[in-house]
Design a protein around this motif. Structure first.
Motif, PDB file in Angstrom:
ATOM      1  N   ARG A   1      21.071   4.083  -7.585  1.00  0.00           N
ATOM      2  CA  ARG A   1      19.737   4.453  -8.082  1.00  0.00           C
ATOM      3  C   ARG A   1      18.794   3.257  -7.983  1.00  0.00           C
TER       4      ARG A   1
ATOM      5  N   LEU B   1      17.942   2.682  -4.345  1.00  0.00           N
ATOM      6  CA  LEU B   1      16.992   3.690  -3.887  1.00  0.00           C
ATOM      7  C   LEU B   1      15.589   3.365  -4.392  1.00  0.00           C
ATOM      8  N   GLN B   2      15.489   2.984  -5.668  1.00  0.00           N
ATOM      9  CA  GLN B   2      14.191   2.616  -6.232  1.00  0.00           C
ATOM     10  C   GLN B   2      13.606   1.419  -5.478  1.00  0.00           C
TER      11      GLN B   2
ATOM     12  N   TRP C   1      12.350   2.588  -2.126  1.00  0.00           N
ATOM     13  CA  TRP C   1      11.075   3.296  -2.274  1.00  0.00           C
ATOM     14  C   TRP C   1       9.930   2.305  -2.469  1.00  0.00           C
ATOM     15  N   GLU C   2      10.171   1.283  -3.259  1.00  0.00           N
ATOM     16  CA  GLU C   2       9.122   0.278  -3.501  1.00  0.00           C
ATOM     17  C   GLU C   2       8.783  -0.463  -2.198  1.00  0.00           C
TER      18      GLU C   2
ATOM     19  N   LEU D   1       9.153   0.666   0.791  1.00  0.00           N
ATOM     20  CA  LEU D   1       8.458   1.631   1.644  1.00  0.00           C
ATOM     21  C   LEU D   1       6.992   1.751   1.246  1.00  0.00           C
ATOM     22  N   ARG D   2       6.741   1.816  -0.060  1.00  0.00           N
ATOM     23  CA  ARG D   2       5.354   1.906  -0.543  1.00  0.00           C
ATOM     24  C   ARG D   2       4.552   0.679  -0.117  1.00  0.00           C
TER      25      ARG D   2
ATOM     26  N   GLU E   1       3.858   0.863   3.595  1.00  0.00           N
ATOM     27  CA  GLU E   1       2.813   1.840   3.917  1.00  0.00           C
ATOM     28  C   GLU E   1       1.428   1.288   3.585  1.00  0.00           C
TER      29      GLU E   1
END
Length: 118
Positions: free
Chosen positions: A53, A56-57, A60-61, A63-64, A67
């Motif tokens: 978890r 994954l977090q 995601w961070e 990836l953000r 982007e």
């Protein structure tokens, strides 16, 4: 012929299942050891789940952030392209102006050389 079932082979039933007449009782110490083992495996599984978890977090961070960086770069690229177009137009206008000046200067030289020949 007698059948021997080791404690490791014994199946622990749950719910309303009835024990078979031939079932060998599993010693309490074996059940406790197995219970401890299952609890340990459950704890390890929960730790792995929590680690996944967190990973994954973290993904995601990242990836953000990537982007957002991509958006900023695209915006900057657009601004640079617009600036390049303006500069190209300015350079083209300057070249046309210099060509006109050169053409007038050549005309004046041609007229001056024609007048000096006369």
């Amino acid at each position: 012929m007698s059948i021997f079932i080791s404690p490791m082979m014994a199946v622990i039933g749950t719910g309303g299942k009835k024990e078979s007449k031939n079932a060998v009782p599993v010693p309490e110490s074996e059940l406790k050891r197995r219970n401890d083992q299952l609890e340990k495996e459950l704890k390890e599984s929960k730790e792995r789940e929590e680690q996944m978890r967190r990973q994954l977090q973290s993904a995601w961070e990242r990836l953000r952030v990537a982007e957002e960086a991509e958006e900023r770069l695209c915006s900057q690229l657009g601004e640079l392209e617009a600036e390049a177009v303006y500069q190209a137009r300015d350079y083209h206008d300057r070249i046309v102006s210099l060509m006109d000046q050169l053409s007038r200067a050549q005309s004046l030289l041609h007229i001056a050389s024609s007048n000096s020949l006369l």
